[in-house]
Design a protein around this motif. Structure first.
Motif, PDB file in Angstrom:
ATOM      1  N   ARG A  32       0.815  -1.216   0.000  1.00  0.00           N
ATOM      2  CA  ARG A  32       0.000   0.000   0.000  1.00  0.00           C
ATOM      3  C   ARG A  32       0.856   1.277   0.000  1.00  0.00           C
ATOM      4  O   ARG A  32       0.649   2.186  -0.797  1.00  0.00           O
ATOM      5  N   LYS A  33       1.853   1.315   0.885  1.00  0.00           N
ATOM      6  CA  LYS A  33       2.686   2.524   0.956  1.00  0.00           C
ATOM      7  C   LYS A  33       3.594   2.626  -0.267  1.00  0.00           C
ATOM      8  O   LYS A  33       3.893   3.723  -0.739  1.00  0.00           O
ATOM      9  N   SER A  34       4.018   1.476  -0.804  1.00  0.00           N
ATOM     10  CA  SER A  34       4.852   1.516  -2.013  1.00  0.00           C
ATOM     11  C   SER A  34       4.035   2.067  -3.179  1.00  0.00           C
ATOM     12  O   SER A  34       4.538   2.824  -4.014  1.00  0.00           O
ATOM     13  N   GLU A  35       2.756   1.686  -3.184  1.00  0.00           N
ATOM     14  CA  GLU A  35       1.845   2.162  -4.224  1.00  0.00           C
ATOM     15  C   GLU A  35       1.627   3.671  -4.084  1.00  0.00           C
ATOM     16  O   GLU A  35       1.726   4.419  -5.053  1.00  0.00           O
ATOM     17  N   LYS A  36       1.379   4.089  -2.863  1.00  0.00           N
ATOM     18  CA  LYS A  36       1.083   5.511  -2.627  1.00  0.00           C
ATOM     19  C   LYS A  36       2.277   6.397  -3.002  1.00  0.00           C
ATOM     20  O   LYS A  36       2.124   7.425  -3.639  1.00  0.00           O
ATOM     21  N   ILE A  37       3.467   5.949  -2.627  1.00  0.00           N
ATOM     22  CA  ILE A  37       4.636   6.801  -2.884  1.00  0.00           C
ATOM     23  C   ILE A  37       4.959   6.806  -4.395  1.00  0.00           C
ATOM     24  O   ILE A  37       5.355   7.827  -4.953  1.00  0.00           O
ATOM     25  N   SER A  38       4.734   5.670  -5.045  1.00  0.00           N
ATOM     26  CA  SER A  38       4.970   5.628  -6.491  1.00  0.00           C
ATOM     27  C   SER A  38       3.942   6.505  -7.209  1.00  0.00           C
ATOM     28  O   SER A  38       4.295   7.263  -8.114  1.00  0.00           O
ATOM     29  N   GLU A  39       2.683   6.419  -6.794  1.00  0.00           N
ATOM     30  CA  GLU A  39       1.642   7.273  -7.384  1.00  0.00           C
ATOM     31  C   GLU A  39       2.022   8.739  -7.216  1.00  0.00           C
ATOM     32  O   GLU A  39       1.867   9.538  -8.126  1.00  0.00           O
ATOM     33  N   TYR A  40       2.500   9.073  -6.018  1.00  0.00           N
ATOM     34  CA  TYR A  40       2.871  10.466  -5.761  1.00  0.00           C
ATOM     35  C   TYR A  40       3.958  10.909  -6.746  1.00  0.00           C
ATOM     36  O   TYR A  40       3.902  11.984  -7.340  1.00  0.00           O
ATOM     37  N   ALA A  41       4.963  10.029  -6.928  1.00  0.00           N
ATOM     38  CA  ALA A  41       6.102  10.383  -7.792  1.00  0.00           C
ATOM     39  C   ALA A  41       5.642  10.582  -9.247  1.00  0.00           C
ATOM     40  O   ALA A  41       6.044  11.551  -9.902  1.00  0.00           O
ATOM     41  N   PHE A  42       4.801   9.678  -9.741  1.00  0.00           N
ATOM     42  CA  PHE A  42       4.347   9.833 -11.131  1.00  0.00           C
ATOM     43  C   PHE A  42       3.409  11.039 -11.271  1.00  0.00           C
ATOM     44  O   PHE A  42       3.452  11.750 -12.285  1.00  0.00           O
ATOM     45  N   GLY A  43       2.586  11.258 -10.258  1.00  0.00           N
ATOM     46  CA  GLY A  43       1.704  12.431 -10.274  1.00  0.00           C
ATOM     47  C   GLY A  43       2.522  13.710 -10.346  1.00  0.00           C
ATOM     48  O   GLY A  43       2.224  14.625 -11.119  1.00  0.00           O
ATOM     49  N   LEU A  44       3.597  13.759  -9.580  1.00  0.00           N
ATOM     50  CA  LEU A  44       4.472  14.929  -9.565  1.00  0.00           C
ATOM     51  C   LEU A  44       5.156  15.099 -10.925  1.00  0.00           C
ATOM     52  O   LEU A  44       5.280  16.212 -11.445  1.00  0.00           O
ATOM     53  N   ALA A  45       5.577  13.973 -11.504  1.00  0.00           N
ATOM     54  CA  ALA A  45       6.219  14.028 -12.827  1.00  0.00           C
ATOM     55  C   ALA A  45       5.249  14.645 -13.838  1.00  0.00           C
ATOM     56  O   ALA A  45       5.643  15.504 -14.646  1.00  0.00           O
ATOM     57  N   GLU A  46       3.988  14.246 -13.778  1.00  0.00           N
ATOM     58  CA  GLU A  46       3.002  14.789 -14.723  1.00  0.00           C
ATOM     59  C   GLU A  46       2.782  16.275 -14.478  1.00  0.00           C
ATOM     60  O   GLU A  46       2.787  17.083 -15.406  1.00  0.00           O
ATOM     61  N   GLU A  47       2.634  16.615 -13.216  1.00  0.00           N
ATOM     62  CA  GLU A  47       2.376  18.010 -12.852  1.00  0.00           C
ATOM     63  C   GLU A  47       3.538  18.917 -13.257  1.00  0.00           C
ATOM     64  O   GLU A  47       3.342  20.007 -13.775  1.00  0.00           O
ATOM     65  N   GLU A  48       4.757  18.461 -13.019  1.00  0.00           N
ATOM     66  CA  GLU A  48       5.930  19.303 -13.307  1.00  0.00           C
ATOM     67  C   GLU A  48       6.493  19.062 -14.699  1.00  0.00           C
ATOM     68  O   GLU A  48       7.570  19.558 -15.023  1.00  0.00           O
ATOM     69  N   LYS A  49       5.763  18.279 -15.498  1.00  0.00           N
ATOM     70  CA  LYS A  49       6.192  17.955 -16.873  1.00  0.00           C
ATOM     71  C   LYS A  49       7.617  17.403 -16.897  1.00  0.00           C
ATOM     72  O   LYS A  49       8.459  17.821 -17.691  1.00  0.00           O
ATOM     73  N   ARG A  50       7.872  16.473 -16.041  1.00  0.00           N
ATOM     74  CA  ARG A  50       9.164  15.812 -16.031  1.00  0.00           C
ATOM     75  C   ARG A  50       9.056  14.509 -16.814  1.00  0.00           C
ATOM     76  O   ARG A  50       7.960  14.040 -17.100  1.00  0.00           O
ATOM     77  N   GLU A  51      10.219  13.944 -17.170  1.00  0.00           N
ATOM     78  CA  GLU A  51      10.189  12.830 -18.122  1.00  0.00           C
ATOM     79  C   GLU A  51      10.304  11.451 -17.504  1.00  0.00           C
ATOM     80  O   GLU A  51       9.830  10.474 -18.052  1.00  0.00           O
ATOM     81  N   ARG A  52      11.008  11.363 -16.357  1.00  0.00           N
ATOM     82  CA  ARG A  52      11.389  10.037 -15.901  1.00  0.00           C
ATOM     83  C   ARG A  52      11.299   9.899 -14.384  1.00  0.00           C
ATOM     84  O   ARG A  52      11.653  10.821 -13.649  1.00  0.00           O
ATOM     85  N   VAL A  53      10.848   8.746 -13.961  1.00  0.00           N
ATOM     86  CA  VAL A  53      10.876   8.429 -12.532  1.00  0.00           C
ATOM     87  C   VAL A  53      11.749   7.188 -12.347  1.00  0.00           C
ATOM     88  O   VAL A  53      11.574   6.187 -13.041  1.00  0.00           O
ATOM     89  N   THR A  54      12.716   7.279 -11.439  1.00  0.00           N
ATOM     90  CA  THR A  54      13.624   6.161 -11.184  1.00  0.00           C
ATOM     91  C   THR A  54      13.397   5.635  -9.758  1.00  0.00           C
ATOM     92  O   THR A  54      13.468   6.404  -8.800  1.00  0.00           O
ATOM     93  N   ALA A  55      13.135   4.358  -9.645  1.00  0.00           N
ATOM     94  CA  ALA A  55      12.968   3.755  -8.316  1.00  0.00           C
ATOM     95  C   ALA A  55      14.336   3.335  -7.789  1.00  0.00           C
ATOM     96  O   ALA A  55      15.126   2.720  -8.510  1.00  0.00           O
ATOM     97  N   ILE A  56      14.604   3.669  -6.545  1.00  0.00           N
ATOM     98  CA  ILE A  56      15.903   3.349  -5.938  1.00  0.00           C
ATOM     99  C   ILE A  56      15.716   2.174  -4.972  1.00  0.00           C
ATOM    100  O   ILE A  56      14.795   2.166  -4.161  1.00  0.00           O
ATOM    101  N   HIS A  57      16.625   1.208  -5.042  1.00  0.00           N
ATOM    102  CA  HIS A  57      16.419  -0.024  -4.263  1.00  0.00           C
ATOM    103  C   HIS A  57      17.742  -0.750  -4.025  1.00  0.00           C
ATOM    104  O   HIS A  57      18.801  -0.302  -4.482  1.00  0.00           O
ATOM    105  N   LYS A  58      17.660  -1.858  -3.320  1.00  0.00           N
ATOM    106  CA  LYS A  58      18.806  -2.756  -3.158  1.00  0.00           C
ATOM    107  C   LYS A  58      18.250  -4.183  -3.285  1.00  0.00           C
ATOM    108  O   LYS A  58      18.417  -5.018  -2.397  1.00  0.00           O
ATOM    109  N   ARG A  59      17.559  -4.399  -4.400  1.00  0.00           N
ATOM    110  CA  ARG A  59      16.847  -5.664  -4.542  1.00  0.00           C
ATOM    111  C   ARG A  59      17.790  -6.857  -4.691  1.00  0.00           C
ATOM    112  O   ARG A  59      17.423  -7.991  -4.389  1.00  0.00           O
ATOM    113  N   ASN A  60      19.018  -6.567  -5.146  1.00  0.00           N
ATOM    114  CA  ASN A  60      19.971  -7.682  -5.254  1.00  0.00           C
ATOM    115  C   ASN A  60      20.230  -8.340  -3.900  1.00  0.00           C
ATOM    116  O   ASN A  60      20.576  -9.516  -3.828  1.00  0.00           O
ATOM    117  N   ILE A  61      20.041  -7.598  -2.815  1.00  0.00           N
ATOM    118  CA  ILE A  61      20.233  -8.153  -1.472  1.00  0.00           C
ATOM    119  C   ILE A  61      18.876  -8.348  -0.771  1.00  0.00           C
ATOM    120  O   ILE A  61      18.590  -9.408  -0.238  1.00  0.00           O
TER     121      ILE A  61
END
Ligand code: IPM
Ligand code: MN
Length: 333
Positions: free
Chosen positions: A141-170
């Motif tokens: 739920r929180k991962s969804e909310k924060i991702s939605e926020y990031a894409f919403g902001l990208a649309e609002e500010e006319k930005r091109e790319r959203v990059t998720a930061i992680h350490k999934r290899n570990i």
């Protein structure tokens, strides 16, 4: 009239917040409700925050705050920052970074959108003397909310790319869930490019490459660390403000700490707090376009002041005082 709850905070907090309030008073009709909280207040009274503090914040439209210290030794309490984030479910910590020529080591215009309520900040720790364990909660739920926020902001500010930061290899399971959810949300925003980067490599790239990222969306601790890295890249922690946003409430603060070593000397850089106040006006401006306009006005004045080196405090190599900077902003706004 807009009601703004204010926590001046510890260290340099009161001197910078006072300057910000004088700017706000010249721009908008607002009532300021002061709330006592923090380490100094705790040492004086035994309470981390005045009793009606949370209630007073609830009765306000927004919260503007300075940095607040938490004692690390001896008698202590849950950080006021964390308490406010949890109490108001301020799930998005939004930190824009913009570079300035001659001051920043790289060109950069990036926004870090940090999950602000879970991850390693969940506060679930145990120890038996031999072993200590911290639980790192990542929810869909929180991962969804924060991702939605990031894409919403990208649309609002006319930005091109959203990059998720992680350490999934570990952290295959927990960061796996974060990343999987991010890409599910990305599908709903086909006009914005989506990709991901591993946190250590992303830190390196942020320092090494111009304009390495557009919007970065991160679990809690990675965002905390990366935002100090980004602040270093643009030239000073004193140049960064943040918005902590929930569904119906938001709090605004500079991202730097209490800077006790320079407190009371009148030389603290107020620009992080001024930027926070411009983010506050922009947030309030979703319901009132006049405020949005004023938020932009403040930000433009800050950028102009820095680019033209009109009044810079010692952290930026200048010799201006906090008041010099505030007075210069008055002239520019
Ligand atoms: C920040 C600060 C806080 C955090 C502290 C004061 C709890 O470092 O806002 O970045 O770690 O989130
Ligand atoms: Mn931090």
């Amino acid at each position: 009239m807009i009601k703004i709850a204010v926590i001046e905070g510890d260290g340099v907090g009161p001197e910078i917040i006072r300057g910000v309030i004088s700017i706000l008073e010249s721009l908008i009709e607002a009532e300021f409700v002061f709330i006592k909280a923090g380490k100094k207040y705790f040492y004086e009274t035994g309470l981390p925050m005045e009793e009606k503090g949370i209630q007073k914040i609830k009765e306000s439209d927004v919260l503007l705050k300075g940095p607040i210290a938490t004692p690390v030794r001896g008698r202590t309490y849950l950080s006021i920052n964390l308490r406010i984030r949890r109490e108001f479910n301020l799930y998005a910590n939004v930190r824009p970074f913009r570079s300035y020529s001659g001051i920043s080591i790289r060109k950069l215009s990036t926004v870090i959108v940090r999950e602000n309520t879970e991850g390693l900040y969940s506060g679930i720790e145990e120890a038996d003397g031999e072993k200590a364990i911290a639980s790192r909660i990542i929810t869909k739920r929180k991962s969804e909310k924060i991702s939605e926020y990031a894409f919403g902001l990208a649309e609002e500010e006319k930005r091109e790319r959203v990059t998720a930061i992680h350490k999934r290899n570990i952290l295959k399971v927990s960061d796996g869930l974060f990343l999987e959810t991010f890409y599910e949300v990305a599908k709903k925003h086909p006009s914005i490019a989506a990709d991901d980067a591993i946190v250590d490599a992303a830190s390196y790239k942020l320092v090494k490459v111009d304009n390495a990222f557009d919007i970065m969306v991160t679990p809690n601790l990675y965002g905390d660390i990366l935002s100090d890295v980004a602040a270093g890249v643009i030239g000073s922690l004193g140049l960064c403000g943040s918005a902590q946003v929930g569904d119906s409430f938001a709090a605004f603060e500079p991202i730097h700490g209490t800077a006790e070593d320079i407190a009371g000397r009148g030389i603290a850089n107020p620009l992080g707090a001024v930027i926070a106040s411009s983010l506050m006006l922009t947030w309030l401006g979703t319901k009132n376009s006049d405020l949005r306009e004023k938020g932009m006005l403040v930000r433009r004045a800050v950028d102009d002041l820095i680019e033209r080196r009109i009044a810079l405090t010692p952290d930026l190599g200048g010799s201006s005082t906090t008041d010099d900077v505030i007075n210069a902003l008055f002239r520019l706004i």
